[in-house]
Write an enzyme that holds these catalytic residues in place. Sequence first.
Site, short mmCIF file in Angstrom:
data_model
loop_
_atom_site.label_atom_id
_atom_site.label_comp_id
_atom_site.label_asym_id
_atom_site.label_seq_id
_atom_site.Cartn_x
_atom_site.Cartn_y
_atom_site.Cartn_z
N ARG A 1 0.88 -1.18 0.00
CA ARG A 1 0.00 0.00 0.00
C ARG A 1 0.91 1.22 0.00
NH1 ARG A 1 -5.19 1.48 3.65
NH2 ARG A 1 -6.07 0.21 2.00
N HIS B 1 -7.45 1.03 -6.27
CA HIS B 1 -7.62 0.08 -5.15
C HIS B 1 -8.29 -1.19 -5.72
CE1 HIS B 1 -7.71 -1.32 -1.16
NE2 HIS B 1 -8.59 -0.54 -0.61
N GLN C 1 -10.16 -3.91 -3.53
CA GLN C 1 -11.43 -3.43 -2.98
C GLN C 1 -12.56 -3.63 -3.98
OE1 GLN C 1 -12.07 -1.68 0.18
NE2 GLN C 1 -14.08 -2.32 -0.51
N ASP D 1 -17.44 7.06 -0.63
CA ASP D 1 -16.13 6.95 0.01
C ASP D 1 -15.84 8.30 0.67
OD1 ASP D 1 -13.53 6.22 0.73
OD2 ASP D 1 -12.69 6.49 -1.28
N CYS E 1 -16.43 1.57 0.93
CA CYS E 1 -15.22 0.75 1.13
C CYS E 1 -14.75 0.77 2.58
CB CYS E 1 -14.12 1.21 0.19
SG CYS E 1 -13.74 2.97 0.36
N ARG F 1 -13.40 -8.69 1.40
CA ARG F 1 -12.02 -8.32 1.05
C ARG F 1 -11.10 -9.53 1.25
NH1 ARG F 1 -9.92 -3.20 1.43
NH2 ARG F 1 -8.01 -4.25 0.80
N1 NVA Z 1 -10.12 6.79 -1.04
C1 NVA Z 1 -9.72 6.29 0.24
C2 NVA Z 1 -9.92 4.80 0.28
C3 NVA Z 1 -9.58 4.16 1.61
C4 NVA Z 1 -9.78 2.68 1.58
C5 NVA Z 1 -8.27 6.64 0.51
O1 NVA Z 1 -7.45 6.50 -0.41
O2 NVA Z 1 -7.96 7.06 1.62
N1 CP Z 2 -11.13 -0.30 2.57
C1 CP Z 2 -9.86 -0.29 2.99
O1 CP Z 2 -8.92 -0.49 2.22
O2 CP Z 2 -9.69 -0.10 4.33
P1 CP Z 2 -8.31 0.17 5.07
O3 CP Z 2 -7.80 1.50 4.60
O4 CP Z 2 -8.65 0.18 6.54
O5 CP Z 2 -7.36 -0.92 4.72
#
Ligand code: NVA
Ligand code: CP
Length: 305
Positions: A103, A130, A133, A222, A262, A290
Site C-alpha cells: 500500500r 484500489h 477493494q 467513500d 469501502c 475483502r
Molecule cells: N479513497 C480512500 C480509500 C480508503 C480505503 C483513501 O485513499 O484514503
Molecule cells: N477499505 C480499505 O482499504 O480499508 P483500510 O484503509 O482500513 O485498509
Amino acid sequence: MKRDFLHITDFTADEIHETFALTKEIKARFRKREDYKPFKDHTMAMIFAKPSARTRISFETGFVRMGGHALFLGPSDISIGKREETKDIARVVSRYNDIIMARLFSHDQILKMAQFSSVPVINGLTDYNHPCQIMADMFTILEHRGHLKDLKVVYIGDGNNIVHSWLRLAQRLPLHFVCACPHDYQPDSKTFTEAQKVGLSELEISHDPMVAVKDADIIYTDVWASMGQKDEAMQRRERFKGFQVNDALMAATGKKSLFMHCLPCERGVETIDSVIESKASIVFDEAENRMHAQNAILLKICGKA
Ligand code: NVA
Ligand code: CP
C-alpha cells in the site's frame, strides 16, 4: 513468468469470473474452518506506507489461515523511497518472500516495485487505484443480487482511487457506472476515456446526485478526503455539500437499492448513521469479502488456481 495484480485490468474478464467463483469456494471453506493450506511454508511481505485496518487485517488473516506467514512492515519499518529506493527494496524483499503486497502513495512506485520484484506484487491501494477493494465489491454485489446483469452502480463523492478501479472493472465486465462528483473533483480523464473506448459499459459523469441515482442498484460512496489529503478535509466538506448519501438520496433511486462504502467511513460527512445502519447497507459483507476475494487473487497470481 511471475504475475502481478496492480489493476483490475491485469485480469481478463474470464479470470475475473474465475476469481469470483474461487472467492465463493474459499469463503465456504473458511466458514467451515476446513483444513486448507495452499500457502504452507510461504511468506508474504506486506509493505504499508499509509494506515490501514481492513487491508492489513484481511491480508494477514487470510494468508495465515491458508497456511502462510505474513509480515507487517509499517511506514517506519521500511520508509520506502526515503530510507531506501523502491527498486532496491523490491529486490531485497523478493529474496526473502514469495509475495509482496504493498500500500503506497504513488502509483509509479508500485509499478516500479513490480518491475524490480522477482515475486508477484499485489496492490493494496495507491493514490491512483484500489483493485482488491473493487474485486471484493463486485463479488459482494454478485452475492447479494445473484447475478451481475443490468447493473447500475452510482458512486457519489470524490473521483478518486476507488472510482478509477470501478472504471478499470468497467473495461472487463459490462455495467452502467455513474460517478456523481463536483466538476473539479472528477476522476482521471485518461482512465475514463480509456474505459469508454472499450465500449463495454455505459459510463457517465454527473454533477447532480439526485438525478444520477435514479434506478441505481448500488449507491456507493467513500471519504471526501483520502489518505494524503486530510489537510484539505474542511475545504472539501464545503465543496462536497449536496453529495452526502442520506435518506433522501437513497429514496431518490426509486427502487430497493443497496448501499456500499469501502470504509473507513466518516459518519456525518459523506454518509450518515441512518443509511450505513439501514437494511440497505451491505458494508460489512463488503469488508468481510475483502479477505475472501484477496485470497482468490493470491491463489490465481501464484498459479495455485
Ligand atoms: N479513497 C480512500 C480509500 C480508503 C480505503 C483513501 O485513499 O484514503
Ligand atoms: N477499505 C480499505 O482499504 O480499508 P483500510 O484503509 O482500513 O485498509
